[in-house]
Design an enzyme around this catalytic site. Structure first.
Site, mmCIF file in Angstrom:
data_model
loop_
_atom_site.group_PDB
_atom_site.id
_atom_site.type_symbol
_atom_site.label_atom_id
_atom_site.label_comp_id
_atom_site.label_asym_id
_atom_site.label_seq_id
_atom_site.Cartn_x
_atom_site.Cartn_y
_atom_site.Cartn_z
ATOM 1 N N HIS A 28 0.864 -1.186 0.000
ATOM 2 C CA HIS A 28 0.000 0.000 0.000
ATOM 3 C C HIS A 28 0.898 1.232 0.000
ATOM 4 C CE1 HIS A 28 -2.622 -3.186 1.564
ATOM 5 N NE2 HIS A 28 -3.647 -2.463 1.153
ATOM 6 N N HIS A 68 -2.126 -0.576 7.015
ATOM 7 C CA HIS A 68 -1.834 -1.069 5.669
ATOM 8 C C HIS A 68 -0.669 -0.313 5.048
ATOM 9 C CE1 HIS A 68 -5.008 2.018 5.503
ATOM 10 N NE2 HIS A 68 -4.362 2.459 4.438
ATOM 11 N N PRO A 118 -6.555 -3.913 11.330
ATOM 12 C CA PRO A 118 -7.995 -3.666 11.479
ATOM 13 C C PRO A 118 -8.211 -2.197 11.856
ATOM 14 C CG PRO A 118 -7.336 -5.663 12.635
ATOM 15 C CD PRO A 118 -6.078 -4.965 12.242
ATOM 16 N N GLY A 156 -10.377 5.564 7.205
ATOM 17 C CA GLY A 156 -11.052 4.359 7.688
ATOM 18 C C GLY A 156 -11.075 4.260 9.194
ATOM 19 N N ILE A 187 -9.416 10.171 -0.412
ATOM 20 C CA ILE A 187 -9.501 8.990 -1.263
ATOM 21 C C ILE A 187 -9.649 7.759 -0.386
ATOM 22 C CG2 ILE A 187 -8.198 7.475 -2.827
ATOM 23 C CD1 ILE A 187 -9.200 9.814 -4.302
ATOM 24 N N HIS A 259 -3.993 4.027 -3.646
ATOM 25 C CA HIS A 259 -4.092 3.305 -2.371
ATOM 26 C C HIS A 259 -3.199 2.065 -2.373
ATOM 27 C CE1 HIS A 259 -5.897 1.718 1.299
ATOM 28 N NE2 HIS A 259 -6.111 0.574 0.666
ATOM 29 N N GLU A 407 -17.774 -0.324 24.701
ATOM 30 C CA GLU A 407 -17.047 -1.568 24.966
ATOM 31 C C GLU A 407 -15.885 -1.787 23.998
ATOM 32 O OE1 GLU A 407 -21.313 -2.229 26.354
ATOM 33 O OE2 GLU A 407 -20.364 -1.515 24.498
ATOM 34 N N PHE A 433 -21.805 -8.596 25.996
ATOM 35 C CA PHE A 433 -21.223 -7.456 25.294
ATOM 36 C C PHE A 433 -19.788 -7.713 24.860
ATOM 37 C CE2 PHE A 433 -24.213 -4.993 28.281
ATOM 38 C CZ PHE A 433 -25.304 -5.368 27.525
ATOM 39 N N HIS A 469 -29.392 -10.692 26.649
ATOM 40 C CA HIS A 469 -28.279 -10.574 27.593
ATOM 41 C C HIS A 469 -27.759 -11.935 28.053
ATOM 42 C CE1 HIS A 469 -29.356 -6.433 27.480
ATOM 43 N NE2 HIS A 469 -28.647 -6.083 28.536
#
Length: 659
Positions: A28, A68, A118, A156, A187, A259, A407, A433, A469
């Site tokens: 990238h 990335h 991520p 992102g 972009i 990118h 959370e 959760f 729950h």
């Protein structure tokens, strides 16, 4: 050494990056080419670090949240002189075994503070690092702890929901040593940002109480001045850097393909011509490399002076600081656990295991001043604030962080605190959760960070709150996660033993799962050892002959299995009960021990108020299971266990079908 034009220093980043990406045939290029001037301003003038000592506790932290674009970080680490990131490592970008992986992988000695990729995880990790710094600064003073946390941030990261959680809580807590560089290139991988976003991103930060500046991200002086202003402001800072993605590559700059489109030798030649870089692949002129290496050694005197201040601390303060930085455990902590176990065995309290957990943590807080508890707006029902004051914008000494209903941020910031060092983070909420925390839990396991994820309300035993729950499927999913210890204790004694294991476990995270409803004591005789450490053990052996039945259970269902055993024994069926609080630890035991516990050849029945998934490895495909087959319901606890057939009578019936 003569002053080197910072534009040449930035171009060294660019060409190392594209040479490595072209050699790897993928990567990238957008981030390293678009943020080269930003990185040059930060590392060249402002960053407090010593490249030869990447573990210096008072270094500034840098997180590449837009992971990335990893070659930006690898180029910086090589240029500044990190001992692990050699030129050969850069050339091996994306090859198996390289320190320069496709995305940055947690490797502090290599200067890689956390694993990123991520999107959004990195900025939340950076938040946790800044919080840890503020907490430690309050304890030890600015002479010992005084550093900034910087994050390179892409669109992102801010589009992910966790991004807004970070913006909101960091502004509320006024974490003034947290600085974001937003790569505002307009972009995305799909095209222009207008495809999916129309709000004023900078305004999101302003209304949350951040210090916001807008600069030309390719103007070295403007970026440097903005960093200086950010360092002088008491608020967290966001520097919106207007940039051109893949700047310098004529075919791709400013376009969607900038990118991560494939680079070819022709692109490299065109870029060299466009930027007047007459040097071959992976070649950095001596004067440019010398300027970068000078930046990498700029912090040597400061680190030496810092070390003298540490040595001059009062002996007790120095011992504490050095212990917590090393991740060591305090003297006497096991004695506290043992004393609690003795009392619990003698008094046999019938209480929720989350209450037992809170009691254990409260007893340890004086011994563990580095413990920081983060909780997602559930202070009362999760019971882990005893003796702790809140960490606030006004009081950094507080060790209880009110995270609000955030959370995902809570889990990822705990990772950042653990990666920072000097604190022991606990992340506390309901088990249902954990799905909101799961990306952060996965990253903790992947990095091997010793985060303790603490959950209450573990099953249908929460009762009237209903199936939303009642986390019937979540235990199985957490047990499937590599490098994650999942501990579900059956009573107060097992709870204490689970905490002992979690605190001594340093190579990965621990998940501690506790009940809302009261649990009867199943361990009523004090034993000096820790039976939970073996993962599963025979709690009650069969009597009156060779064992014919083995009942395996966890948590609240151990008591159900014991009651079923009484009935089977009364009918002359020798029945053992095995408590299995931690499957992962049991799987590490030798085959002889596992066979003795499971007693292959006996009728085996598992009992857990959760789904069967995963149990067959212990029960065999012909084994029985008493538990859930679908989602729960709303109603009184006893009625729910009866309705779903998780009762001693059901266990006995399941056994008899197989005898």
């Amino acid at each position: 050494m003569p002053t080197v034009d910072p534009r040449l220093m930035a171009n060294a980043i660019r060409f190392l990056s594209i040479d490595a990406i072209e050699r790897a045939a993928e990567g990238h290029q957008g981030v390293p080419l678009g943020m080269a001037e930003i990185a040059t301003a930060l590392y060249g003038r402002h960053l407090k670090f010593d490249a030869a000592a990447p573990l210096w506790p008072d270094r500034d932290r840098v997180v590449l949240s837009n992971g990335h674009g990893s070659m930006l970080l690898y180029a910086l680490l090589y240029l500044t002189g990190n001992p692990r990131i050699t030129l050969d490592q850069v050339k091996s970008f994306r090859e198996f075994g390289s320190h320069c992986a496709g995305h940055p992988e947690y490797d502090p000695p290599a200067g890689i503070e956390v694993t990123t990729g991520p999107l959004g995880q990195g900025i939340a990790n950076a938040f946790g690092m800044a919080l840890a710094e503020a907490h430690l600064n309050a304890k030890f003073g600015s002479g010992i702890v005084d550093h900034h946390t910087y994050a390179f941030v892409g669109d992102g990261c801010l589009q992910e929901g966790i991004g807004q959680e970070v913006i909101s809580l960091a502004g509320h807590l006024r974490l003034g040593k947290l600085v974001f560089f937003w790569d505002d290139n307009r972009i995305t991988d799909d095209g222009g940002t207008e495809l999916s976003i129309s709000e004023d991103v900078a305004e999101r930060f302003r209304v949350a109480g951040w210090h916001v500046q807008k600069v030309d991200g390719h103007d070295h002086e403007a970026v440097s001045n903005a960093i200086a202003a950010a360092r002088g402001d008491p608020r967290p800072s966001m520097i919106a850097c207007r940039t051109i993605i893949a700047r310098g590559i004529p075919r791709l700059q400013g376009l969607r393909g900038g990118h991560s489109a494939r680079l070819f030798p022709e692109d490299l030649a065109a870029t060299r011509a466009a930027l007047d870089w007459p040097h071959g692949p992976f070649a950095v002129p001596d004067d440019v490399l010398g300027a970068w290496r000078a930046a990498g050694s700029r912090g040597v005197p400061e680190r030496a002076a810092w070390r003298e201040r540490v040595l001059a601390l009062p002996p007790a303060d120095r011992a504490l600081f050095e212990r917590i930085q090393a991740g060591g455990l305090p003297e006497g902590w096991r004695d506290v656990i043992a004393a609690y176990k003795t009392r619990a065995a003698e008094t046999a309290p019938e209480q929720p295991s989350v209450q037992s957990s809170g009691e254990v943590v409260a007893l340890l807080t004086d011994l563990f001043p580095e413990m920081v508890v983060a909780c997602a707006d559930l202070e009362a029902p999760t019971n882990h604030k005893r003796h702790l004051t809140a960490f606030t914008a006004e009081d950094r000494n507080g060790a209880y962080v009110h995270c609000g209903v955030r959370e995902h941020l809570m889990g990822a910031m705990a990772n950042g605190m653990a990666a920072h060092g000097g604190v022991v983070p606990l992340s506390v909420t309901y088990l249902a959760f954990s799905d909101y925390e799961r990306p952060a839990m996965r990253m903790a396991a992947l990095m091997g960070l010793p985060v303790r994820f603490v959950f209450s309300h573990d099953s249908i035993g929460i009762g009237k709150n209903g199936p939303t729950h009642q986390p019937v499927e979540i235990l199985a999913s957490l047990r499937a996660m590599p490098n994650m210890l999942v501990l579900r204790p059956a009573d107060a004694v097992e709870t204490a033993e689970a905490w002992e294991i979690a605190l001594e476990h340093r190579s990965g995270p621990s998940t501690l799962v506790f009940s809302k409803q009261p649990l009867p004591a199943v361990r009523r005789v004090h034993e000096p050892g820790n039976r939970v450490r073996r993962g599963a053990y025979v709690l009650a052996e069969g009597e009156g002959g060779a064992r014919r039945v083995t009942l395996l259970a966890t948590g609240s269902e151990v008591a159900v299995a014991l009651a079923a055993r009484e009935r089977l024994q009364a009918e002359g069926v020798p029945t053992a009960v095995v408590s299995m609080p931690c499957w992962e630890l049991f799987d590490r035991q030798d085959a002889a021990y596992r066979d003795a516990v499971l007693s292959i050849g006996t009728v085996r029945v598992g009992v857990e108020a959760a789904l069967r998934f995963g149990w067959d490895q212990y029960l065999g495909i012909d084994g029985g299971f008493v538990g859930m087959t679908g989602f729960g319901a709303s109603g009184p606890v006893d009625r729910l266990f009866e309705h779903f057939g998780i009762t001693p009578e059901a266990v006995v019936a399941e056994v008899k079908r197989r005898l």
